[in-house]
Design a protein around this motif. Structure first.
Motif, PDB file in Angstrom:
ATOM      1  N   UNK A   1       7.749 -11.927  -6.374  1.00  0.00           N
ATOM      2  CA  UNK A   1       8.518 -11.674  -5.142  1.00  0.00           C
ATOM      3  C   UNK A   1       7.775 -12.266  -3.951  1.00  0.00           C
ATOM      4  N   UNK A   2       8.411 -12.187  -2.786  1.00  0.00           N
ATOM      5  CA  UNK A   2       7.794 -12.619  -1.537  1.00  0.00           C
ATOM      6  C   UNK A   2       7.047 -11.449  -0.918  1.00  0.00           C
ATOM      7  N   UNK A   3       5.743 -11.642  -0.635  1.00  0.00           N
ATOM      8  CA  UNK A   3       4.943 -10.585  -0.045  1.00  0.00           C
ATOM      9  C   UNK A   3       5.330 -10.359   1.412  1.00  0.00           C
ATOM     10  N   UNK A   4       5.177  -9.096   1.853  1.00  0.00           N
ATOM     11  CA  UNK A   4       5.402  -8.773   3.248  1.00  0.00           C
ATOM     12  C   UNK A   4       4.067  -8.668   3.971  1.00  0.00           C
ATOM     13  N   UNK A   5       4.119  -8.748   5.311  1.00  0.00           N
ATOM     14  CA  UNK A   5       2.885  -8.624   6.092  1.00  0.00           C
ATOM     15  C   UNK A   5       2.241  -7.260   5.898  1.00  0.00           C
ATOM     16  N   UNK A   6       3.056  -6.211   5.754  1.00  0.00           N
ATOM     17  CA  UNK A   6       2.503  -4.873   5.572  1.00  0.00           C
ATOM     18  C   UNK A   6       1.673  -4.783   4.284  1.00  0.00           C
ATOM     19  N   UNK A   7       2.203  -5.377   3.208  1.00  0.00           N
ATOM     20  CA  UNK A   7       1.493  -5.338   1.925  1.00  0.00           C
ATOM     21  C   UNK A   7       0.152  -6.072   2.032  1.00  0.00           C
ATOM     22  N   UNK A   8       0.168  -7.220   2.685  1.00  0.00           N
ATOM     23  CA  UNK A   8      -1.055  -7.999   2.810  1.00  0.00           C
ATOM     24  C   UNK A   8      -2.043  -7.305   3.743  1.00  0.00           C
ATOM     25  N   UNK A   9      -1.542  -6.729   4.837  1.00  0.00           N
ATOM     26  CA  UNK A   9      -2.440  -6.062   5.783  1.00  0.00           C
ATOM     27  C   UNK A   9      -3.120  -4.856   5.158  1.00  0.00           C
ATOM     28  N   UNK A  10      -2.406  -4.125   4.283  1.00  0.00           N
ATOM     29  CA  UNK A  10      -3.011  -2.992   3.599  1.00  0.00           C
ATOM     30  C   UNK A  10      -4.162  -3.433   2.701  1.00  0.00           C
ATOM     31  N   UNK A  11      -3.922  -4.542   1.995  1.00  0.00           N
ATOM     32  CA  UNK A  11      -4.985  -5.070   1.121  1.00  0.00           C
ATOM     33  C   UNK A  11      -6.165  -5.552   1.955  1.00  0.00           C
ATOM     34  N   UNK A  12      -5.878  -6.148   3.096  1.00  0.00           N
ATOM     35  CA  UNK A  12      -6.946  -6.664   3.953  1.00  0.00           C
ATOM     36  C   UNK A  12      -7.788  -5.524   4.501  1.00  0.00           C
ATOM     37  N   UNK A  13      -7.129  -4.424   4.900  1.00  0.00           N
ATOM     38  CA  UNK A  13      -7.860  -3.250   5.386  1.00  0.00           C
ATOM     39  C   UNK A  13      -8.768  -2.697   4.292  1.00  0.00           C
ATOM     40  N   UNK A  14      -8.257  -2.688   3.058  1.00  0.00           N
ATOM     41  CA  UNK A  14      -9.057  -2.180   1.937  1.00  0.00           C
ATOM     42  C   UNK A  14     -10.277  -3.058   1.705  1.00  0.00           C
ATOM     43  N   UNK A  15     -10.091  -4.355   1.817  1.00  0.00           N
ATOM     44  CA  UNK A  15     -11.194  -5.283   1.618  1.00  0.00           C
ATOM     45  C   UNK A  15     -12.268  -5.076   2.682  1.00  0.00           C
ATOM     46  N   UNK A  16     -11.840  -4.951   3.937  1.00  0.00           N
ATOM     47  CA  UNK A  16     -12.795  -4.777   5.037  1.00  0.00           C
ATOM     48  C   UNK A  16     -13.585  -3.483   4.846  1.00  0.00           C
ATOM     49  N   UNK A  17     -12.872  -2.450   4.441  1.00  0.00           N
ATOM     50  CA  UNK A  17     -13.520  -1.153   4.257  1.00  0.00           C
ATOM     51  C   UNK A  17     -14.566  -1.209   3.142  1.00  0.00           C
ATOM     52  N   UNK A  18     -14.220  -1.888   2.008  1.00  0.00           N
ATOM     53  CA  UNK A  18     -15.146  -1.978   0.878  1.00  0.00           C
ATOM     54  C   UNK A  18     -16.393  -2.765   1.256  1.00  0.00           C
ATOM     55  N   UNK A  19     -16.225  -3.839   2.034  1.00  0.00           N
ATOM     56  CA  UNK A  19     -17.392  -4.638   2.457  1.00  0.00           C
ATOM     57  C   UNK A  19     -18.277  -3.824   3.391  1.00  0.00           C
ATOM     58  N   UNK A  20     -17.664  -3.034   4.299  1.00  0.00           N
ATOM     59  CA  UNK A  20     -18.447  -2.201   5.214  1.00  0.00           C
ATOM     60  C   UNK A  20     -19.271  -1.169   4.446  1.00  0.00           C
ATOM     61  N   UNK A  21     -18.672  -0.598   3.396  1.00  0.00           N
ATOM     62  CA  UNK A  21     -19.346   0.467   2.657  1.00  0.00           C
ATOM     63  C   UNK A  21     -20.477  -0.104   1.795  1.00  0.00           C
ATOM     64  N   UNK A  22     -20.214  -1.180   1.064  1.00  0.00           N
ATOM     65  CA  UNK A  22     -21.134  -1.630   0.020  1.00  0.00           C
ATOM     66  C   UNK A  22     -22.243  -2.536   0.531  1.00  0.00           C
ATOM     67  N   UNK A  23     -21.994  -3.341   1.562  1.00  0.00           N
ATOM     68  CA  UNK A  23     -23.074  -4.210   2.064  1.00  0.00           C
ATOM     69  C   UNK A  23     -23.268  -4.046   3.565  1.00  0.00           C
ATOM     70  N   UNK A  24     -22.625  -3.000   4.127  1.00  0.00           N
ATOM     71  CA  UNK A  24     -22.737  -2.711   5.565  1.00  0.00           C
ATOM     72  C   UNK A  24     -22.299  -3.907   6.396  1.00  0.00           C
ATOM     73  N   UNK A  25     -21.275  -4.565   5.926  1.00  0.00           N
ATOM     74  CA  UNK A  25     -20.758  -5.703   6.659  1.00  0.00           C
ATOM     75  C   UNK A  25     -19.927  -5.270   7.860  1.00  0.00           C
ATOM     76  N   UNK A  26     -20.092  -5.999   8.960  1.00  0.00           N
ATOM     77  CA  UNK A  26     -19.363  -5.688  10.190  1.00  0.00           C
ATOM     78  C   UNK A  26     -18.336  -6.782  10.435  1.00  0.00           C
ATOM     79  N   UNK A  27     -17.074  -6.373  10.627  1.00  0.00           N
ATOM     80  CA  UNK A  27     -16.004  -7.345  10.858  1.00  0.00           C
ATOM     81  C   UNK A  27     -16.262  -8.088  12.158  1.00  0.00           C
TER      82      UNK A  27
END
Length: 790
Positions: free
Chosen positions: A761-787
């Motif tokens: 199917x065609x992805x929506x911006x909401x679906x992609x933004x949710x995944x992006x938020x999850x990615x940012x959160x995981x990087x912050x937790x595991x390597x203390x990365x700052x966006x």
């Protein structure tokens, strides 16, 4: 060379045109290379019944010539033409040597219907002042008018020059054998020559003893004749020997050669009085010598066969006789030898002594024991008839020949399968009868008995199929495509992988090199990243080739130095070769060396300098091409002889398969980047490549940058991003690394490009933004990365 006049003694071919017969024989498998003939069409014997002077010439004559079926008027200028003589007449249509065609014509207004010929005009003798002065040929008064004059003069012989295949046996090297070939082609029978003779009341065994002390003489026959008269041979023997390319000598020598050309069996005539009463056939002794008939002394070796009188050699068996027992004008008693010797031994002796002769050629091809007996009887017949010889009764025989009958059993269908056509049983019977091969037929099964004269036909169905096929006609063979299972031709395994890697690296701009497997000790100690022991050769050819290499990288450095000395600045090379460990276990490796500019454009001043990441990109490109995407990784490590800050191990499925990095400055101060990969480990890990359909739906790209500690590896962040992004995250790539203003000294900024796609199917911006938020959160937790904002 085969004489058809000679062959006519054994088979009737009077109704055959020589040229047409040659074509038939060639089609049956024996190539008639050239037809040499004196025969001229429209040539007859004529009788001059009237002759008078030409009315308009002082040297021409007008002749009335009876040619059998009519009387012709012919104008002739020969001085010896006259009424009452018999002459050779070329009728209109005759073509004389030089492609000169006889036509009706008018000579000084008088009609002329042919030509009265001299022998030189027919090519039968050389044109000289003497032959020209003789004028036209005058024939004897008994010459039959209207018949062929060359037949009357015995000059009408036709010769076949044969190009006999090397696998064809001796049968086409003698006239009776060739007569059988003609008989098979024309479906006629062969009549063997007369070989009867009378024997006197005196036994050869009272005058002669034989001993054979070698296994190279399985068959030896001897007959004896006395009261021989040495004289000139009959005309027919001389003509036939000359036609075959042999020089007539005297009746005794000529009869020996005549029988050889007739039966294919060489004979040797010893002067019995010079020989003595004993023959020993044995292997020659080392350094034994003999003076042969050509007057030369020959040195023999133990592999030669000799005929001796018990003490000294008197003949090199199968090659040439000795001078000490040669027949001469005073010879009265002759011992006739007819034997079979080992063919290989005769060939080797003849080649070594450079004594190839008509006899040695035939001995070297193998002989038919039946003709060995017939030949000696034929010689006795001719010596009795043309040398007034008296033949002693009895024969001395040594016989160890295997006389087992050669038989082959097959079904008609076996022949058809081999030839690829359908021949009926009746047709096969016809061809076997033409070949004169005896056979028995039980239903559809043949049992064929191969005659001994055909030594080239072995008792197997393939040889019989060839004989039947060539007589049935090669033109009847039908061209068909083979009926068999086929498979695609391709490289497999190690070779296939090597070809693929080599082709890919060349397409990426690299050049292949080949270097030596043996190296010096200094080179062998470099790049010992896998702790393998070096292997020294026990007897090296030189000090720089004393060790077997365990890595290709030192060899590539040598190639680099060679090119650098020749002002080559941009070097991109690779090698695929085998290396060896202390157990001599082979490991095929791929090694790459790069230095300088990868892309260099003077036009728009665009240059891409080779660095660690260019080489890493080439390796990634290769792995992706091989189907290893998402299965490999690069782990930073300190590796021997590589720069400690620019080196890494290459992992595939978490297993080490190679190294990559910059060459340590202590080895070379130039920026040289190398990598080495085990091709054998790649082959083990390789799986069939699975292809999936390209998504029909659009992708969404997002860029994101993180500020992290300098000691955090980008690959760790990529792993976190992939795991958090799940199946919808299809690609992650680094496009920027930044340190400097607005970033703390102990920090660095790494920017990533993320690609999202759903094949259903065609992805929506909401679906992609949710995944992006999850990615940012995981990087912050595991390597203390700052966006970081981009």
């Amino acid at each position: 060379m085969i004489s058809l006049d000679w062959v006519k003694d054994y088979i009737d071919i009077s109704d055959q045109d020589p040229q047409e017969l040659a074509v038939k024989i060639t089609k049956a498998g024996i190539n008639v290379e050239k037809v040499i003939t004196n025969h001229i069409n429209n040539l007859v014997i004529g009788e001059v019944i009237d002759c008078y002077d030409h009315p308009d010439s002082d040297h021409l004559h007008v002749c009335k010539v009876d040619v059998g079926d009519r009387v012709l008027q012919i104008v002739c200028g020969a001085s010896n033409v006259r009424k009452g003589i018999k002459v050779i007449v070329s009728l209109p249509g005759a073509i004389l040597p030089g492609n000169f065609e006889i036509k009706k014509s008018k000579i000084r207004n008088v009609e002329s219907n042919g030509m009265i010929c001299a022998l030189y005009e027919l090519g039968l003798e050389e044109k000289t002042q003497e032959t020209y002065a003789k004028g036209i040929c005058e024939l004897n008064s008994d010459a039959p008018v209207g018949t062929d004059p060359l037949e009357f003069l015995k000059m009408s012989d036709t010769l076949y020059e044969l190009d006999v295949h090397k696998h064809r046996n001796n049968d086409c090297y003698y006239h009776i054998g060739f007569a059988y070939e003609i008989a098979a082609v024309l479906n006629r029978k062969v009549t063997l020559p007369v070989d009867d003779f009378k024997e006197i009341d005196d036994d050869i065994n009272d005058h002669f003893k034989l001993e054979v002390a070698t296994t190279k003489c399985p068959y030896y026959l001897a007959k004896m004749v006395t009261d021989v008269e040495i004289k000139e041979s009959p005309d027919f023997i001389k003509r036939r020997l000359i036609a075959a390319g042999m020089r007539p000598i005297n009746n005794v020598v000529d009869i020996s050669n005549y029988v050889m050309l007739e039966y294919g069996q060489p004979l040797h005539f010893f002067d019995k009085d010079k020989l003595g009463d004993y023959i020993l056939v044995r292997d020659a002794k080392e350094d034994e010598r003999i003076i042969t008939l050509d007057g030369k002394e020959r040195e023999l070796i133990p592999s030669d066969i000799v005929i001796t009188d018990g003490a000294k050699p008197v003949c090199i068996a199968g090659v040439m006789g000795g001078e000490n027992t040669e027949d001469d004008i005073n010879t009265k008693s002759i011992l006739i030898e007819s034997a079979i010797f080992d063919a290989v031994s005769i060939r080797n002796t003849a080649n070594r002594l450079n004594l190839k002769s008509e006899a040695s050629i035939r001995y070297g091809k193998g002989l038919n024991y039946e003709y060995t007996l017939k030949a000696i009887n034929r010689a006795c017949h001719l010596l009795e008839k043309y040398a007034n010889a008296k033949v002693l009764k009895g024969m001395v025989i040594h016989d160890k020949v295997d006389k087992s009958l050669k038989t082959v059993t097959f079904k008609a269908d076996d022949i058809n399968k081999i030839l690829g056509i359908t021949i009926t049983t009746e047709d096969m019977e016809t061809e076997l009868n033409r070949l004169d091969f005896a056979y028995e037929l039980d239903g559809d099964q043949f049992k064929v008995m191969i005659p001994n004269r055909r030594l080239d036909v072995d008792p197997n169905v393939n040889d019989i199929a060839e004989e039947i096929g060539r007589l049935y006609g090669y033109h009847n063979l039908v061209s068909t495509l083979p009926k068999t299972s086929i498979r695609k031709g391709q490289y497999i395994g190690n070779v296939n992988l090597r070809k693929i890697i080599s082709k890919r690296l060349r397409s990426l701009g690299l050049n292949e090199v080949k270097t030596y497997t043996l190296i010096s000790k200094n080179m062998a100690n470099l790049f010992n990243y896998d702790d393998k022991k070096i292997i020294a050769l026990p007897n090296p050819m030189s000090s720089d080739k004393e060790y077997i290499r365990k890595t290709l990288l030192p060899s590539l450095l040598n190639v680099y130095d060679y090119n650098k000395m020749r002002k080559v600045n941009d070097i991109m090379i690779y090698e695929i070769a085998k290396t060896y460990d202390q157990e001599y276990t082979e490991d095929s490796k791929v090694a790459i060396l790069m230095k300088g500019n990868y892309i260099n454009s003077n036009w728009n001043n665009v240059n891409i300098k080779i660095d660690f990441y260019v080489l890493k990109g080439i390796v990634e490109n290769l792995f992706n091409y091989l189907g290893f995407k998402n299965r490999y990784s690069f782990v930073v490590d300190n590796i021997a002889d590589l720069h400690p800050g620019m080196s890494a191990k290459i992992l595939l499925d978490r297993k080490e398969i190679g190294i990559i990095g910059r060459v340590h400055p202590s080895l070379n101060k130039d920026e040289i980047y190398v990598c080495e990969i085990s091709m054998d480990k790649l082959l083990i890990a390789a799986k069939p490549i699975k292809y999936k359909e390209i998504s029909k739906y659009p992708s969404i790209n997002k860029d994101v940058a993180f500020i992290v500690d300098k000691d955090v590896a980008s690959i760790d962040i990529v792993e976190i991003i992939k795991k958090a992004g799940g199946r919808l995250l299809t690609e992650v790539s680094v496009f920027d690394v930044y340190t400097g203003e607005n970033v703390d000294r102990d920090k660095k900024s790494i920017a990533y490009s993320l690609t999202f796609n759903d094949p259903s199917k065609t992805l929506t911006d909401d679906e992609v933004n949710k995944l992006l938020e999850k990615i940012i959160k995981e990087v912050e937790i595991k390597v203390h990365g700052q966006l970081r904002s981009i």
